[in-house]
Design an enzyme around this catalytic site. Structure first.
Site, PDB file in Angstrom:
ATOM      1  N   ASP A 280      47.925  -6.397  48.333  1.00 38.90           N
ATOM      2  CA  ASP A 280      47.157  -5.188  48.606  1.00 38.90           C
ATOM      3  C   ASP A 280      48.038  -4.052  49.117  1.00 38.90           C
ATOM      4  O   ASP A 280      47.775  -2.884  48.836  1.00 38.90           O
ATOM      5  CB  ASP A 280      46.063  -5.488  49.633  1.00 38.90           C
ATOM      6  CG  ASP A 280      44.865  -6.186  49.008  1.00 38.90           C
ATOM      7  OD1 ASP A 280      44.777  -6.221  47.765  1.00 38.90           O
ATOM      8  OD2 ASP A 280      44.012  -6.695  49.759  1.00 38.90           O
TER       9      ASP A 280
ATOM     10  N   ASN B  28      42.358   3.105  52.666  1.00 39.33           N
ATOM     11  CA  ASN B  28      41.763   2.137  53.589  1.00 39.33           C
ATOM     12  C   ASN B  28      41.199   2.825  54.824  1.00 39.33           C
ATOM     13  O   ASN B  28      39.996   2.823  55.039  1.00 39.33           O
ATOM     14  CB  ASN B  28      42.795   1.090  54.008  1.00 39.33           C
ATOM     15  CG  ASN B  28      42.803  -0.130  53.118  1.00 39.33           C
ATOM     16  OD1 ASN B  28      42.026  -0.231  52.175  1.00 39.33           O
ATOM     17  ND2 ASN B  28      43.684  -1.066  53.409  1.00 39.33           N
TER      18      ASN B  28
END
Length: 255
Positions: free
Chosen positions: A44, A115
Site C-alpha cells: 500500500d 489516506n
C-alpha cells in the site's frame, strides 16, 4: 480488442523487482504518460507513492500485492492472464484530501493525501490545537498528541488505529479523529460531510510546535492548516469479488 498498454512500476523490494522483470517480458512496458493503465508492484505504501507521482494522469490503477500490506492491491497470480484481470477489475474512485499549510517561517505548502492528513506534536509537550469547520470555531482547544482527517479509503489505516470510525467508500464523508486527546477527555471526533472545510490552528507554536503530515509528506512548525476533499478522483481497479467497498465493510466486523 487490442491489449492495454501497461506501465509497470515496482518498489525496491526483491519480490517486486522479480515480478517486474517477468511481467514486462510477458506484457511489454510503457512509460506512464503513454500507458492505458498503471500497474504498481508492491504494498500500500508503494501504491500511495504511485498515486502521488502519477495520479494527475487520470489513468486507472491496478496494483499487485508484492509487499507487506496490500489493502489497496490485488493478489499477484503469475499464472493468470493479466489483461483479462484488468478487463474484469471493478473501479473504486478515491477522492484525495487537499491540504494547505502555513508555517512559522512564512512558507505556504500544498500537498495531497489519499489516506489522511495528521497534525502531530513535535516535542514532548502536548499540542494545543483549535478546530474550525466551514469558518466556524467548533473546538476552541484540543490538547493531546494531535488530530487527523481521513478519507474513506484511509479510514482503515492510521485513523482506525486511533479508534476513529471506518467509513464506507462512496459515503461522501470524512473522519475527524483526535490522537491521544487529554482534553476534552470525552471527545471522540466526528464524521463530517466530504465538502467540509477543516481548519486547524496551532495555539502555542513556540512552546508547543506541531507538524502536519499528508500521507508521508511532512511539514514542520505549522501555524494553521486547511483541509478539504478534492473534487478530482483516481480509479483503483480491484477484483470484483474483493473490491474496496467490501474490504472496508469487512473491517467493521473484525475484532
Amino acid at each position: 480488442m487490442s491489449s492495454p498498454r501497461i506501465a509497470f512500476l515496482a518498489s525496491s523490494a526483491a519480490p517486486a523487482q522479480q515480478a517486474l522483470a517477468e511481467l514486462t517480458a510477458r506484457y511489454g512496458q510503457w512509460q506512464p504518460e503513454q500507458a492505458d493503465v498503471l500497474c504498481p508492484l508492491g504494498g500500500d505504501g508503494f501504491m500511495l507513492q504511485t498515486l502521488h507521482r502519477h495520479g494527475d494522469l487520470g489513468l486507472p490503477v491496478f496494483g499487485l500485492k508484492l509487499g507487506t500490506v496490500g489493502f489497496l492491491m490485488n493478489q499477484h497470480r503469475p499464472e493468470d492472464d493479466l489483461c483479462q484481470r484488468l478487463a474484469g477489475g471493478q473501479p473504486a474512485h478515491l477522492h484525495p484530501l487537499e491540504m494547505t499549510a502555513f508555517t512559522a517561517g512564512g512558507e505556504q505548502v500544498s500537498e495531497r493525501a489519499y489516506n489522511d492528513v495528521s497534525m502531530l506534536r513535535q516535542t514532548r509537550q502536548a499540542a494545543h490545537i483549535g478546530i474550525d469547520l466551514n469558518g466556524q470555531e467548533r473546538l476552541p482547544e484540543l490538547v493531546g498528541d494531535g488530530v487527523l482527517v481521513a478519507s474513506p479509503a484511509g479510514s482503515t489505516a492510521y485513523n482506525y488505529s486511533a479508534h476513529g470510525p471506518v467509513l464506507p467508500l462512496g459515503s461522501q464523508t470524512i473522519a475527524l479523529t483526535p490522537l491521544a486527546a487529554y482534553r476534552p477527555r470525552r471527545w471522540r471526533g466526528a464524521i463530517l460531510k466530504a465538502n467540509t472545510v477543516v481548519r486547524f490552528r496551532v495555539l502555542d507554536p513556540v512552546k508547543r510546535p506541531v507538524s502536519v503530515t499528508a500521507d508521508s509528506h511532512e511539514t514542520r512548525d505549522v501555524l494553521h492548516v486547511t483541509i478539504v476533499q478534492s473534487q478530482r478522483h483516481v480509479s483503483i481497479k480491484l477484483k470484483q469479488k474483493h473490491n474496496l467497498e467490501e474490504r472496508i465493510l469487512n473491517e467493521q466486523f473484525l475484532s
